[in-house]
Design a protein around this motif. Sequence first.
Motif, PDB file in Angstrom:
ATOM      1  N   THR A   1     -24.792  12.809  11.386  1.00  0.00           N
ATOM      2  CA  THR A   1     -24.409  13.629  10.239  1.00  0.00           C
ATOM      3  C   THR A   1     -24.936  15.037  10.414  1.00  0.00           C
ATOM      4  O   THR A   1     -26.130  15.231  10.669  1.00  0.00           O
ATOM      5  CB  THR A   1     -24.957  13.039   8.924  1.00  0.00           C
ATOM      6  OG1 THR A   1     -24.521  11.685   8.799  1.00  0.00           O
ATOM      7  CG2 THR A   1     -24.457  13.837   7.717  1.00  0.00           C
ATOM      8  N   ASP A   2     -24.056  16.000  10.274  1.00  0.00           N
ATOM      9  CA  ASP A   2     -24.446  17.406  10.288  1.00  0.00           C
ATOM     10  C   ASP A   2     -24.566  17.882   8.849  1.00  0.00           C
ATOM     11  O   ASP A   2     -23.687  17.608   8.021  1.00  0.00           O
ATOM     12  CB  ASP A   2     -23.397  18.230  11.034  1.00  0.00           C
ATOM     13  CG  ASP A   2     -23.725  19.704  11.007  1.00  0.00           C
ATOM     14  OD1 ASP A   2     -24.553  20.140  11.825  1.00  0.00           O
ATOM     15  OD2 ASP A   2     -23.175  20.420  10.142  1.00  0.00           O
ATOM     16  N   ALA A   3     -25.639  18.595   8.535  1.00  0.00           N
ATOM     17  CA  ALA A   3     -25.894  19.033   7.160  1.00  0.00           C
ATOM     18  C   ALA A   3     -24.757  19.900   6.610  1.00  0.00           C
ATOM     19  O   ALA A   3     -24.318  19.708   5.476  1.00  0.00           O
ATOM     20  CB  ALA A   3     -27.217  19.790   7.082  1.00  0.00           C
TER      21      ALA A   3
ATOM     22  N   ALA B   1     -31.892   0.937   9.855  1.00  0.00           N
ATOM     23  CA  ALA B   1     -30.723   1.061  10.737  1.00  0.00           C
ATOM     24  C   ALA B   1     -29.717   2.072  10.184  1.00  0.00           C
ATOM     25  O   ALA B   1     -29.166   2.888  10.941  1.00  0.00           O
ATOM     26  CB  ALA B   1     -30.060  -0.307  10.917  1.00  0.00           C
ATOM     27  N   THR B   2     -29.496   2.032   8.882  1.00  0.00           N
ATOM     28  CA  THR B   2     -28.555   2.965   8.257  1.00  0.00           C
ATOM     29  C   THR B   2     -29.028   4.401   8.414  1.00  0.00           C
ATOM     30  O   THR B   2     -28.255   5.281   8.805  1.00  0.00           O
ATOM     31  CB  THR B   2     -28.373   2.621   6.759  1.00  0.00           C
ATOM     32  OG1 THR B   2     -27.809   1.314   6.661  1.00  0.00           O
ATOM     33  CG2 THR B   2     -27.475   3.615   6.059  1.00  0.00           C
ATOM     34  N   MET B   3     -30.287   4.654   8.121  1.00  0.00           N
ATOM     35  CA  MET B   3     -30.808   6.023   8.218  1.00  0.00           C
ATOM     36  C   MET B   3     -30.808   6.519   9.661  1.00  0.00           C
ATOM     37  O   MET B   3     -30.454   7.668   9.929  1.00  0.00           O
ATOM     38  CB  MET B   3     -32.199   6.122   7.606  1.00  0.00           C
ATOM     39  CG  MET B   3     -32.198   6.045   6.094  1.00  0.00           C
ATOM     40  SD  MET B   3     -31.105   7.266   5.284  1.00  0.00           S
ATOM     41  CE  MET B   3     -31.853   8.811   5.795  1.00  0.00           C
ATOM     42  N   LYS B   4     -31.165   5.665  10.599  1.00  0.00           N
ATOM     43  CA  LYS B   4     -31.150   6.064  12.012  1.00  0.00           C
ATOM     44  C   LYS B   4     -29.742   6.473  12.431  1.00  0.00           C
ATOM     45  O   LYS B   4     -29.539   7.526  13.052  1.00  0.00           O
ATOM     46  CB  LYS B   4     -31.659   4.914  12.891  1.00  0.00           C
ATOM     47  CG  LYS B   4     -31.689   5.251  14.358  1.00  0.00           C
ATOM     48  CD  LYS B   4     -32.211   4.095  15.192  1.00  0.00           C
ATOM     49  CE  LYS B   4     -32.185   4.476  16.667  1.00  0.00           C
ATOM     50  NZ  LYS B   4     -32.605   3.370  17.526  1.00  0.00           N
TER      51      LYS B   4
ATOM     52  N   ALA C   1     -30.294  14.002   0.990  1.00  0.00           N
ATOM     53  CA  ALA C   1     -28.864  13.918   0.671  1.00  0.00           C
ATOM     54  C   ALA C   1     -28.299  12.567   1.113  1.00  0.00           C
ATOM     55  O   ALA C   1     -27.500  11.950   0.400  1.00  0.00           O
ATOM     56  CB  ALA C   1     -28.107  15.068   1.336  1.00  0.00           C
ATOM     57  N   LEU C   2     -28.722  12.096   2.268  1.00  0.00           N
ATOM     58  CA  LEU C   2     -28.248  10.793   2.742  1.00  0.00           C
ATOM     59  C   LEU C   2     -28.764   9.656   1.869  1.00  0.00           C
ATOM     60  O   LEU C   2     -28.044   8.675   1.642  1.00  0.00           O
ATOM     61  CB  LEU C   2     -28.639  10.582   4.207  1.00  0.00           C
ATOM     62  CG  LEU C   2     -27.891  11.467   5.200  1.00  0.00           C
ATOM     63  CD1 LEU C   2     -28.488  11.328   6.593  1.00  0.00           C
ATOM     64  CD2 LEU C   2     -26.407  11.158   5.204  1.00  0.00           C
TER      65      LEU C   2
END
Length: 181
Positions: free
Chosen positions: A140-142, A131-134, A101-102
């Motif tokens: 972020t909570d699902a 860096a963005t994904m980390k 989703a991210l």
Amino acid sequence: KFPRYNYADMVDAQFRLLSEGLGIRHVRLIIGNSMGGMHTWLWGEKYPDFMDALVPMASQPTAMAARNWMLRRMMLETIRNDPDWKNGEYTSQPIRGLTTALYTLIVMGSSPLQMQKQMPSKSAADAAFDATMKQRLANTDANDLLYQVDASRDYNPEPKLESIKTHLFAVNSADDAVNPP
């Protein structure tokens, strides 16, 4: 088990914050980009005398459709289809669904032209992606993401556009990855 909400509910909450919470009776401008632009269209319809002008950017005053809705549906389904989601009753993040989703959210909220300028090499793009994904996976909570994305499900200001009384200047950019220019 939090109740489902939509963009109209969010605009009502914003209005209540301004009018009841802060005692503001009138504003000069309501302006927003992307989801904020969609809220701006709704502000004009729901509270037509509250502002002097509206500037919705990177948004359309039409129902969810095409690439915009498909990207949102991809996010919703990747979370809901992750076996670790457990109908929202997970004890740890459903990492596969949330990660996918991210990925979709990154594509949805980015500009190809600007990304090329900011990350002109593969190594720069890799570093930015990592860096963005980390950062996003840590923050972020699902279920929160699911509710946020699902809130657009019934967005459609088109039938009530004539109720907008104030000045309106709509801006869509040619490099928007979701909305046509």
